[in-house]
Each structure stands twice: as structure tokens, then as C-alpha cells.
Design a protein around this motif. Structure first.
Motif, PDB file in Angstrom:
ATOM      1  N   LEU A  36      29.102 -32.247   8.305  1.00  0.00           N
ATOM      2  CA  LEU A  36      28.426 -31.365   7.354  1.00  0.00           C
ATOM      3  C   LEU A  36      27.000 -31.155   7.839  1.00  0.00           C
ATOM      4  N   VAL A  37      26.517 -29.923   7.764  1.00  0.00           N
ATOM      5  CA  VAL A  37      25.156 -29.624   8.204  1.00  0.00           C
ATOM      6  C   VAL A  37      24.488 -28.714   7.181  1.00  0.00           C
ATOM      7  N   ASP A  38      23.419 -29.224   6.575  1.00  0.00           N
ATOM      8  CA  ASP A  38      22.638 -28.450   5.595  1.00  0.00           C
ATOM      9  C   ASP A  38      21.246 -29.052   5.553  1.00  0.00           C
ATOM     10  N   ASP A  39      20.218 -28.222   5.659  1.00  0.00           N
ATOM     11  CA  ASP A  39      18.854 -28.754   5.682  1.00  0.00           C
ATOM     12  C   ASP A  39      18.355 -29.165   4.296  1.00  0.00           C
ATOM     13  N   GLU A  40      19.099 -28.809   3.237  1.00  0.00           N
ATOM     14  CA  GLU A  40      18.730 -29.235   1.875  1.00  0.00           C
ATOM     15  C   GLU A  40      19.456 -30.543   1.572  1.00  0.00           C
ATOM     16  N   TYR A  41      18.723 -31.627   1.569  1.00  0.00           N
ATOM     17  CA  TYR A  41      19.313 -32.962   1.485  1.00  0.00           C
ATOM     18  C   TYR A  41      20.133 -33.164   0.213  1.00  0.00           C
ATOM     19  N   LEU A  71      35.256 -37.861   7.191  1.00  0.00           N
ATOM     20  CA  LEU A  71      33.852 -37.454   7.298  1.00  0.00           C
ATOM     21  C   LEU A  71      33.115 -38.371   8.265  1.00  0.00           C
ATOM     22  N   LYS A  72      32.724 -37.813   9.406  1.00  0.00           N
ATOM     23  CA  LYS A  72      32.094 -38.592  10.463  1.00  0.00           C
ATOM     24  C   LYS A  72      30.586 -38.683  10.301  1.00  0.00           C
ATOM     25  N   GLU A  73      29.933 -37.537  10.113  1.00  0.00           N
ATOM     26  CA  GLU A  73      28.479 -37.531  10.036  1.00  0.00           C
ATOM     27  C   GLU A  73      28.014 -36.377   9.158  1.00  0.00           C
ATOM     28  N   VAL A  74      26.817 -36.536   8.590  1.00  0.00           N
ATOM     29  CA  VAL A  74      26.140 -35.438   7.898  1.00  0.00           C
ATOM     30  C   VAL A  74      24.770 -35.256   8.551  1.00  0.00           C
ATOM     31  N   PHE A  75      24.312 -34.006   8.629  1.00  0.00           N
ATOM     32  CA  PHE A  75      23.067 -33.708   9.319  1.00  0.00           C
ATOM     33  C   PHE A  75      22.218 -32.728   8.513  1.00  0.00           C
TER      34      PHE A  75
END
Length: 264
Positions: A5-10, A28-32
Motif C-alpha cells: 500500500l502506498v499513500d502519503d497520508e498516514y 500485506l507485506k509493506e505500507v509506504f
């Protein structure tokens, strides 16, 4: 499905993460929050499914999606956006599979996961290498038989290098140490490379083993391997034995043993 998952809004990222944790289909491996860090991760780790925000600082979601498509053409790509203006570019230029619009709810997430599961049938066959104990190769869970033992050992040596280059000289030194370094022995190396490539093509998994003039290597991001999982600290299943059929593997076995004892 191996998912990032990639989203700049934490806050939104954590909300999406919490929603997806309840689905067993999602690994789900990582979130960024950083697209550049997500791309760096993807170059070393196989991805089946990516959920990306469109508007992010730096390289942005559109560019990230294009780069991920280059690495994994068959991956499932879904965008999350609050900006309708970007959807045409995401859907047509990046060939995204679907999108959801902020603010989304649990029903939207359920629909997204259902679509991803339906699309997952296009994912390529899964190749897994096991190195702890004896070296074995599995494709979709099936143990693969090698009629050419040296070809299997060459493949093991490439896995031992974890995506790094294995030169013809090194391969001959380790696999054919009792033979002179002449054209006949070089042809044995070439036949072993050719055997492995044909085998993967036969099972619909081409481009696993790459070769150039004088060296070969395995594309690490295209396969699963217990050694890679351990190095990435995802799992630790090492119990003291590593590629036990190959004497050249004893050096790394000692290193793995030291790491295992230290972590214990």
C-alpha cells in the motif's frame, strides 16, 4: 496475494491497512508513505497487488504505477484517489485495473478485494526455491525433477548469490573442479544454463534464469526462496543445514548459523 500500500497520508494509509488485514486473500507485506521507497522495495521483493494513491509528492502515484508495471507486468494495480482529473491517466496510460475514490468505506474495500481476487488468475506461476536442508525447486507447489544434476547445482549457485552474477569461471571452479578450464568444460556450463532456461520455459516461467556472455544470474524479484525470506527478516526457518549436497555451500551455512545463534 503479496500486497503493498502506498499513500502519503498516514492516517488514510493506516485505515486502509486495518481494513485489508481482515482478508485472508491479502498477504500485506509493506505500507509506504514514500513512492520512491515503495519502488526500491519492489525491485527486490515480488509483488502481486499494489494499491496506490494517485497524488503524492516526489515521483507520484502515476509514475510509480508505470515503474511497477515494468517490473511486474501481470500484477494487479488499483488506485485510490480524491482527484477525478487523474483517473483517465491512471486507467488508460498505466492500465490500472480498478480505482476507489476517497472517502471510501468498508463496502468499497470489499469490492476492491473481490475484484483483485478475480484478477489474480492472471498472475504467473509461482516458483519457489528451498535451500535449508537440500536444494529443491517447486513450481506451483510441484517438486521439479532435474535430469541434469549439474544444471540444478548451477541454479543453486545462482540462488546462493542472491541475484548476483555467477561467472563462468566461478561456476566451472565449483561444479567441474576436476576438469581443465577448456572449451569442452565451457560447453558443459553452457549446456547447464540452457537446460535451466528450457525447463522454466516448459513450465511457463521464463526469464527466471538470465545469462550474458560469461555469467548468469537469477532474477531475485521473480521468485520465492527461504533464504531470501530469512535475509529480509520476514521469516526464520533456518535450523542449521543449508544446501547440504553441495560442498561449496558450507561457507554460507556457517554464516547463517552464526546469524541464527546471534538472533536466538
Amino acid at each position: 496475494m503479496k500486497t503493498i500500500l502506498v499513500d502519503d497520508e498516514y492516517i488514510i494509509l493506516k485505515q486502509l491497512e486495518n481494513y485489508l488485514k481482515s482478508y485472508e486473500e491479502i498477504d500485506l507485506k509493506e505500507v509506504f508513505t514514500s513512492p520512491s521507497k515503495a519502488l526500491k522495495y519492489a525491485k527486490d521483493h515480488e509483488i502481486d497487488f499494489a494499491v496506490l494513491d494517485v497524488e503524492m509528492p516526489g515521483i507520484g502515484g502515476i509514475h510509480l504505477g508505470k515503474e511497477l508495471r515494468k517490473l511486474y507486468p501481470d500484477m494487479i494495480l488499483i488506485y485510490v484517489t480524491g482527484y477525478w482529473d487523474y483517473l483517465k491517466e491512471a486507467i488508460f496510460d498505466v492500465k490500472a485495473d480498478y480505482y476507489i475514490v476517497k472517502p471510501y468505506n468498508e463496502a468499497d474495500i470489499k469490492d476492491m478485494v473481490q475484484r483483485a481476487v478475480l484478477l489474480s488468475g492472471r498472475l504467473k506461476r509461482k516458483v519457489r526455491f528451498e535451500t535449508f536442508g537440500r536444494f529443491n525447486v517447486f513450481i506451483d507447489g510441484e517438486l521439479i525433477h532435474f535430469s541434469n544434476a549439474k544444471a540444478k547445482e548451477l541454479l543453486a549457485l545462482c540462488i546462493d548469490h542472491e541475484g548476483g552474477y555467477v561467472s563462468m569461471e566461478e561456476a566451472i571452479d565449483k561444479l567441474w573442479s576436476d576438469r581443465p578450464f577448456d572449451e569442452k568444460t565451457k560447453n558443459l556450463y553452457r549446456k547447464a544454463v540452457s537446460y535451466c532456461k528450457r525447463l522454466f520455459i516448459h513450465y511457463g516461467c521464463d526469464n527466471i534464469l538470465q545469462n550474458r556472455r560469461g555469467y548468469c544470474f537469477v532474477k531475485k524479484q521473480k521468485v520465492n526462496c527461504d533464504l531470501f525470506d530469512q535475509e529480509d527478516r520476514q521469516t526464520n526457518t533456518f535450523e542449521g543445514n543449508y544446501m547440504e549436497d553441495y560442498e561449496w555451500a558450507r561457507e554460507k551455512e556457517a554464516m547463517l548459523t552464526m546469524k541464527y545463534l546471534y538472533n536466538e
